[in-house]
Design an enzyme around this catalytic site. Structure first.
Site, PDB file in Angstrom:
ATOM      1  N   GLY A 227       0.745  -1.138   0.094  1.00 16.80           N
ATOM      2  CA  GLY A 227      -0.152   0.004   0.064  1.00 16.80           C
ATOM      3  C   GLY A 227       0.766   1.359  -0.015  1.00 16.80           C
ATOM      4  N   PRO A 271       5.035  -4.958  -0.511  1.00 15.18           N
ATOM      5  CA  PRO A 271       4.820  -3.655  -1.528  1.00 15.18           C
ATOM      6  C   PRO A 271       4.898  -3.835  -2.799  1.00 15.18           C
ATOM      7  CG  PRO A 271       7.129  -3.725  -0.820  1.00 15.18           C
ATOM      8  CD  PRO A 271       6.599  -4.861  -0.074  1.00 15.18           C
ATOM      9  N   GLY A 272       4.265  -3.277  -3.686  1.00 22.89           N
ATOM     10  CA  GLY A 272       4.045  -3.350  -5.239  1.00 22.89           C
ATOM     11  C   GLY A 272       4.415  -1.981  -5.654  1.00 22.89           C
ATOM     12  N   ARG A 273       3.336  -1.172  -5.813  1.00 22.24           N
ATOM     13  CA  ARG A 273       3.240   0.110  -6.533  1.00 22.24           C
ATOM     14  C   ARG A 273       4.806   0.979  -6.032  1.00 22.24           C
ATOM     15  NH1 ARG A 273      -1.150   2.815  -7.746  1.00 22.24           N
ATOM     16  NH2 ARG A 273      -2.495   1.763  -6.282  1.00 22.24           N
ATOM     17  N   TYR A 313     -10.181   4.364 -12.399  1.00 20.15           N
ATOM     18  CA  TYR A 313     -10.343   4.966 -11.162  1.00 20.15           C
ATOM     19  C   TYR A 313     -10.346   6.600 -11.124  1.00 20.15           C
ATOM     20  CZ  TYR A 313      -8.007   0.622 -10.305  1.00 20.15           C
ATOM     21  OH  TYR A 313      -7.522  -0.915 -10.267  1.00 20.15           O
ATOM     22  N   CYS A 344     -12.876   2.658 -28.812  1.00 17.32           N
ATOM     23  CA  CYS A 344     -14.314   3.082 -29.445  1.00 17.32           C
ATOM     24  C   CYS A 344     -14.995   3.276 -28.124  1.00 17.32           C
ATOM     25  CB  CYS A 344     -14.512   1.998 -30.147  1.00 17.32           C
ATOM     26  SG  CYS A 344     -16.221   2.505 -30.918  1.00 17.32           S
ATOM     27  N   GLU A 345     -14.598   4.170 -27.058  1.00 16.92           N
ATOM     28  CA  GLU A 345     -15.511   4.438 -25.903  1.00 16.92           C
ATOM     29  C   GLU A 345     -15.014   6.057 -25.557  1.00 16.92           C
ATOM     30  OE1 GLU A 345     -15.997   2.378 -22.417  1.00 16.92           O
ATOM     31  OE2 GLU A 345     -15.727   0.455 -23.418  1.00 16.92           O
ATOM     32  N   TYR A 373       0.816  -1.405 -12.134  1.00 19.29           N
ATOM     33  CA  TYR A 373      -0.752  -1.696 -12.735  1.00 19.29           C
ATOM     34  C   TYR A 373      -0.891  -0.968 -13.949  1.00 19.29           C
ATOM     35  CZ  TYR A 373      -0.898  -2.801  -7.721  1.00 19.29           C
ATOM     36  OH  TYR A 373      -0.664  -3.376  -6.437  1.00 19.29           O
TER      37      TYR A 373
END
Ligand code: LLP
Length: 417
Positions: A227, A271-273, A313, A344-345, A373
């Site tokens: 986190g 930890p990742g981020r 997000y 196409c959005e 991510y």
């Protein structure tokens, strides 16, 4: 200097234009020195007690990154058999892998059990399933400390509004089930959510969590989860997480707990981020400019298929604009743009109402903090191909670490075509 990529010599001996010409766009570009630096921060976070930092590979599972994590002495946590397999193939020994399972099948649990990989169960029902498959075994339990934190409600994983972990009131039931199958609970873990810049809720959750941990007699480890945030608005001066202060607070808490618990215990984080995000930028090309109802659109090849965080997000990623290999200064004349992709959005928006130097067609946009991510959440939506990944080594040279997908890769999944 208001350019992150310049002040860190991010591109080593190359510039984004050369990289884009050699490898195409969109292109994820990593900087090995920054990656190793962040890994070392996390490895050194807790010093007063036995400690391991697990790299959370859901953040980024490129095999080159995993090899570097292994070299830097990190362990790892995995969320699926696919992640376990990647870690094993990158060379992680099974005892350095922790499987944090959520709502998994017998086959998935067996995959970990057969490979001797420590597994954490996060509901009584999953514990029962594990017990049936592996009676007399060892396992861990994921506990809910009652406090969550994160940058968006979708990534808060503790407290009341979440599918994760065993609530305090269910712990006794979990112990009964563990006894029934003679399971030894050797670890407890938590993960309260992703991205805090102020460690207060994390530390609070750890205090609660360790109170719960005291109720287990055979613990060999406690794992506080990940986190740790990074400053996504660094170009406007956002400060980094105060690692020294967090480290001091954790040292104190862990030392206290180790004394009270009275048996040898290893402390872990996931930890990742913090490790991967800032080590990577995403380069895309501007293919069109348009005005509609007063909005200036910059049309790029960085669609939501390449980087989904902004559309998923509403996340902010800083953007630098490069022309002919040189970064444009934000002191130059600016305009307000909405930066969009080629999907196409209408929601395919990378940055809304963003002040940037005046953009021209064929400029390159360099999107910061794309290493966490980013690639791993990219998709083949609209049958677009996944990007290539390049790493600038500590020698300053670029090396391809994942080739761009080809159309043939997509066809390979269809029998008979
Ligand atoms: N441990 C567990 C059990 C987790 O579920 C996660 C992240 C981590 C560790 C690593 O968390 P970190 O240190 O990276 O915050 N896709 C979202 C983030 C989802 C996080 C999922 N779990 C985003 O792009 O912000």
């Amino acid at each position: 200097m208001n350019s992150f990529t310049q002040s860190t010599s991010f591109f080593g001996g190359s510039n984004p234009e050369e990289l884009a010409r050699s490898f195409g766009t969109p292109l994820y570009v990593y900087n090995e020195a920054i990656l190793r630096d962040r890994m070392r921060h996390m490895q050194g976070l807790i010093r007063s007690v036995p400690f391991t930092a697990n790299y959370s590979i859901k953040t980024n599972s490129n095999l080159t990154l995993l090899r570097i994590a292994l070299e830097e002495g990190l362990s790892a946590d995995a969320m699926s058999p696919g992640e376990i397999e990647f870690l094993l193939r990158a060379g992680f020994p099974q005892e350095r892998i922790f499987y944090v399972a959520n709502n998994v099948s017998d086959e998935e649990l067996r995959f970990a059990i057969d490979r001797g990989i420590m597994t954490s169960l996060d509901s009584v029902s999953q514990l029962e399933r594990f017990g049936r498959l592996n009676p007399n075994g060892k396992c861990a339990l994921r506990l809910n400390p009652g406090v969550g934190a994160g940058h968006h409600e979708k990534v808060i994983t503790a407290g009341k509004k979440t599918k994760f972990a065993i609530a305090q009131e269910d712990i006794d039931h979990a112990k009964i089930v563990a006894n029934k199958y003679n399971l030894k609970i050797v670890g407890v873990n938590q993960h309260i959510g992703s991205l805090f810049m102020d460690a207060t809720p994390y530390l609070q959750a750890i205090e609660n969590f360790l109170q719960l941990a005291k109720g287990f007699e055979d613990l060999e480890f406690v794992d506080f989860g990940g986190g740790f945030g990074i400053p996504y608005r660094k170009l406007s001066g956002e400060k980094t997480l105060d690692i020294d202060a967090t480290s001091k607070a954790l040292d104190h808490i862990c030392e206290q707990f180790a004394k009270e618990y009275g048996k040898p215990i290893v402390f872990k984080i996931e930890p990742g981020r913090y490790i991967a995000a800032e080590s990577c930028v995403l380069i895309g090309r501007v293919h069109s400019l348009k005005q509609n109802a007063g909005v200036h659109y910059v049309g790029t090849d960085i669609g939501m298929n390449v980087l989904v965080r902004p559309s998923m997000y509403g996340s902010w990623h800083d953007i630098e604009v490069y022309r002919d290999g040189e970064v444009l200064s934000s002191d130059d004349q600016t305009a307000i743009y909405t930066v969009v992709g080629n999907i196409c959005e209408t929601g395919d928006i990378l940055a809304k109402d963003r002040t940037l130097p005046i953009v021209r067609e064929n400029d390159l946009l360099v999107v910061l903090d794309a290493g966490a991510y980013g690639y791993c959440m990219s998709s083949n939506y609209n049958n677009r191909l996944k990007a290539a990944e390049v790493m600038i080594g500590t020698d300053g040279l670029p090396q391809l670490i994942r080739r761009r997908q080809t159309l043939e890769d997509l066809f390979r999944e269809f029998p008979g075509f």
